[in-house]
Design a protein around this motif. Sequence first.
Motif, PDB file in Angstrom:
ATOM      1  N   ALA A   1       6.557   5.809 -12.502  1.00  0.00           N
ATOM      2  CA  ALA A   1       6.327   4.359 -12.559  1.00  0.00           C
ATOM      3  C   ALA A   1       7.617   3.619 -12.902  1.00  0.00           C
ATOM      4  O   ALA A   1       7.920   2.563 -12.322  1.00  0.00           O
ATOM      5  CB  ALA A   1       5.239   4.042 -13.585  1.00  0.00           C
TER       6      ALA A   1
ATOM      7  N   ALA B   1       5.147   9.004  -1.290  1.00  0.00           N
ATOM      8  CA  ALA B   1       4.766   7.860  -2.122  1.00  0.00           C
ATOM      9  C   ALA B   1       5.472   6.584  -1.678  1.00  0.00           C
ATOM     10  O   ALA B   1       4.930   5.481  -1.840  1.00  0.00           O
ATOM     11  CB  ALA B   1       5.095   8.154  -3.588  1.00  0.00           C
ATOM     12  N   TRP B   2       6.661   6.712  -1.148  1.00  0.00           N
ATOM     13  CA  TRP B   2       7.440   5.538  -0.702  1.00  0.00           C
ATOM     14  C   TRP B   2       8.072   5.897   0.646  1.00  0.00           C
ATOM     15  O   TRP B   2       9.276   6.139   0.756  1.00  0.00           O
ATOM     16  CB  TRP B   2       8.514   5.193  -1.730  1.00  0.00           C
TER      17      TRP B   2
ATOM     18  N   ILE C   1       0.833  -1.207   0.000  1.00  0.00           N
ATOM     19  CA  ILE C   1       0.000   0.000   0.000  1.00  0.00           C
ATOM     20  C   ILE C   1       0.865   1.253   0.000  1.00  0.00           C
ATOM     21  O   ILE C   1       0.468   2.309  -0.518  1.00  0.00           O
ATOM     22  CB  ILE C   1      -0.940  -0.028   1.222  1.00  0.00           C
ATOM     23  N   TYR C   2       2.054   1.154   0.555  1.00  0.00           N
ATOM     24  CA  TYR C   2       2.961   2.305   0.654  1.00  0.00           C
ATOM     25  C   TYR C   2       3.951   2.350  -0.506  1.00  0.00           C
ATOM     26  O   TYR C   2       4.975   3.044  -0.426  1.00  0.00           O
ATOM     27  CB  TYR C   2       3.730   2.249   1.974  1.00  0.00           C
ATOM     28  N   GLU C   3       3.683   1.618  -1.594  1.00  0.00           N
ATOM     29  CA  GLU C   3       4.621   1.571  -2.714  1.00  0.00           C
ATOM     30  C   GLU C   3       3.932   1.923  -4.045  1.00  0.00           C
ATOM     31  O   GLU C   3       4.230   1.347  -5.083  1.00  0.00           O
ATOM     32  CB  GLU C   3       5.258   0.172  -2.796  1.00  0.00           C
ATOM     33  N   GLU C   4       3.019   2.860  -3.990  1.00  0.00           N
ATOM     34  CA  GLU C   4       2.291   3.273  -5.192  1.00  0.00           C
ATOM     35  C   GLU C   4       2.896   4.552  -5.754  1.00  0.00           C
ATOM     36  O   GLU C   4       3.004   5.558  -5.037  1.00  0.00           O
ATOM     37  CB  GLU C   4       0.810   3.502  -4.867  1.00  0.00           C
TER      38      GLU C   4
ATOM     39  N   THR D   1       0.518   9.480  -9.494  1.00  0.00           N
ATOM     40  CA  THR D   1      -0.214   9.328 -10.770  1.00  0.00           C
ATOM     41  C   THR D   1      -0.228  10.623 -11.579  1.00  0.00           C
ATOM     42  O   THR D   1      -0.803  10.658 -12.674  1.00  0.00           O
ATOM     43  CB  THR D   1      -1.658   8.876 -10.492  1.00  0.00           C
TER      44      THR D   1
END
Length: 718
Positions: free
Chosen positions: A342, A400-401, A316-319, A322
Amino acid sequence: MTPTPLTTSAFDLPDHLAAKADPALVAGDERHFAAVAETVEQTIAELPDRLDAVRRAPGGVGREALDRDAEVHRLTGRLRTLRRFGLDLCLGRIVAADGTEPVYIGRLGLTDGDGRRLLVDWRSPAAEPFFAATHADPMGLASRRRYRWTRGRIGDYWDEVFTADGLEGHAALDDQSAFIASLGANRSSRMRDVLGTIQADQDAVIRAGSRGALVVDGGPGTGKTVVALHRTAHLLYSDPRLGHRRGGVLFVGPHQPYLAYVADVLPSLGEEGVQTCTVRDLVAEGAGAAAEADPEVARLKSSAGLVRAIEKAVGIYEEPPTEGMAVETHWSDLWLSAEDWAQAFEAPEPGTPHNEAREQIWDELVAILMEKNDDETVSPELFRRSLMQNEELVTTLHRAWPMLEAAELVGDLWTVPAYLRLCAPWLGRDEVRALQRTDAQAWTVSDLPLLDAARRRLGDPEAARRKRRQAAAVAAERARMARVIDDLLAADDDGEGAVTMLRGRDLQDSLVDEGALPGADQDRLAGPFAHIVVDEAQELTDAEWQMLLQRCPSRSFTIVGDRAQARHGFTESWQERLERIGLDRIGLASLSINYRTPQEVMAEAEPVIRAVLPDANVPTSVRSSGVPVVHGSAAELDAVLDGWLAEHAEGIACVIGDPAFRATARVRSLTPELAKGLEFDLVVLVDPERFGEGVEGAVDRYVAMTRATQRLVVLTSS
């Protein structure tokens, strides 16, 4: 070499065994022991100098360094063993049916100055018949003799003959006195030395290969723990894949009293580098973790599925973001698109821990933006520094990470229901509700596998920083060595001598001792290990098994246990259980002879376990103590103990089931669970019916009863 006569006989036999002191029976042994004593003395005098020479020798690099360390380890262990034992290095002897000279078996191999083999290491193939020969399969032996040592002298010995020739003038037969007497000998707070009396069924397991998982299934008193410990020493001796520099062996016991009880065994076998622990010790939070109060919560957390939910929790913490963003640098503004994000998030190598992967993502972001920068005069290091000053870029990456802590990640599962449902969608609403608690980090034993999985999946937040510091230290050391080399070359008159070899980069690198530079302290229990030995393995949950599987990529295990001693039941076969948790190559060895528990005790213990587990592997006792099990009132506890202590100057007793009883130097006080794996001369059970109902209560009573090696007393309050 003519051995110097011993000033004192190695034999100190009591009067009733005077016939065994006949020179026709022991003169050959006396001569051999004289040679052993002289060689041991000489070796002890020489070994310190050999050790000093090895330690002073250049350390070298790579294989040379490993070999040097291994030799230091070998010589140190050998010196310690020689100093610890004297003549009692010798376990016994075997005589071949072909009439060749007797072969003496020792704790280690020993050769005199003329190259004559005085002792054969017990782990070597040549020693196998000493342990494994039976009358059904004598393995080429005419006779075998085992010694029973007491304070450095032989107080008894036990002869067996396998042929008619073996008896004639060479053996004294007497109902296996040394072996049977050793079984009933007084216990102490440490496991006694039993190497000389290992039996054929046990030896077969000790010498079995290490590939795959070997299950050693046996009831109380069959020597499972003895087998586990001696198998550990044998594998380290015989299997080069398991050496200390190749991963080594981890030995996992059920609780700390057990580890204290067996602490002397491996060192007495010359193995001091084996890591020993309980499952609790594998996780930092284990020391303070409480038992899980709710059985349903314990059941839910015991599944391997919930451990695997950690992957989802981290994912969940590795998206990646966007949306794209403009990135300001000191030279130009650059566009970082969603596709670029990405790409950067795919940069980490598979299996890279989350917290360590962020550094790889940052490297990829720098490379992507560097490629978009038109100013070719900018150095990569200067460009990286500029990006690190971009607060928006750094903040976006960290959101994001983010760097994560294992305790916070697992704690969130127990305090945020929506998070737990997202990570473990198979759980029902009632199950999610049951797993919630007010104090997120009120750790229980059932939490430990999840904390371990989270810590492995996340990695060390400081790893990248330490790696950079290490790289900087190595670079500085290489620069220093380069200056030294330049000075040496400047002093070389013709520039063509051997000194010019120092120009080679490989040789320059070999001069840098990276092991001596600052680095991280390693977790000795983190693995990976080449082999893991697990005692009382029937108690491990699926989740706890995952902790061990992660530490042993080779899947090489020795699994020691008894399904009938599983407190929470064990309805599957070992094969079914182990295949379900992820093992495939599984062998099974069964021990069915009870060497510890007298027949009188087993006669009362067997019905207790058969009532709930009709197919329990209840072993057959080989001896009778002649002492019946005594039943009485709990009010008699002090009188029972006082009477036993007055009657026995040595030995150790245990009271099981009375939390109010205060332990003394010779009387322990334990719960049935903490008594598992231990043994005592006298066991007093207090109100055993209060241990519980169903399988758990019956197992606790069965385990507690079978700790006795001489006498069992059962006291009740009414």
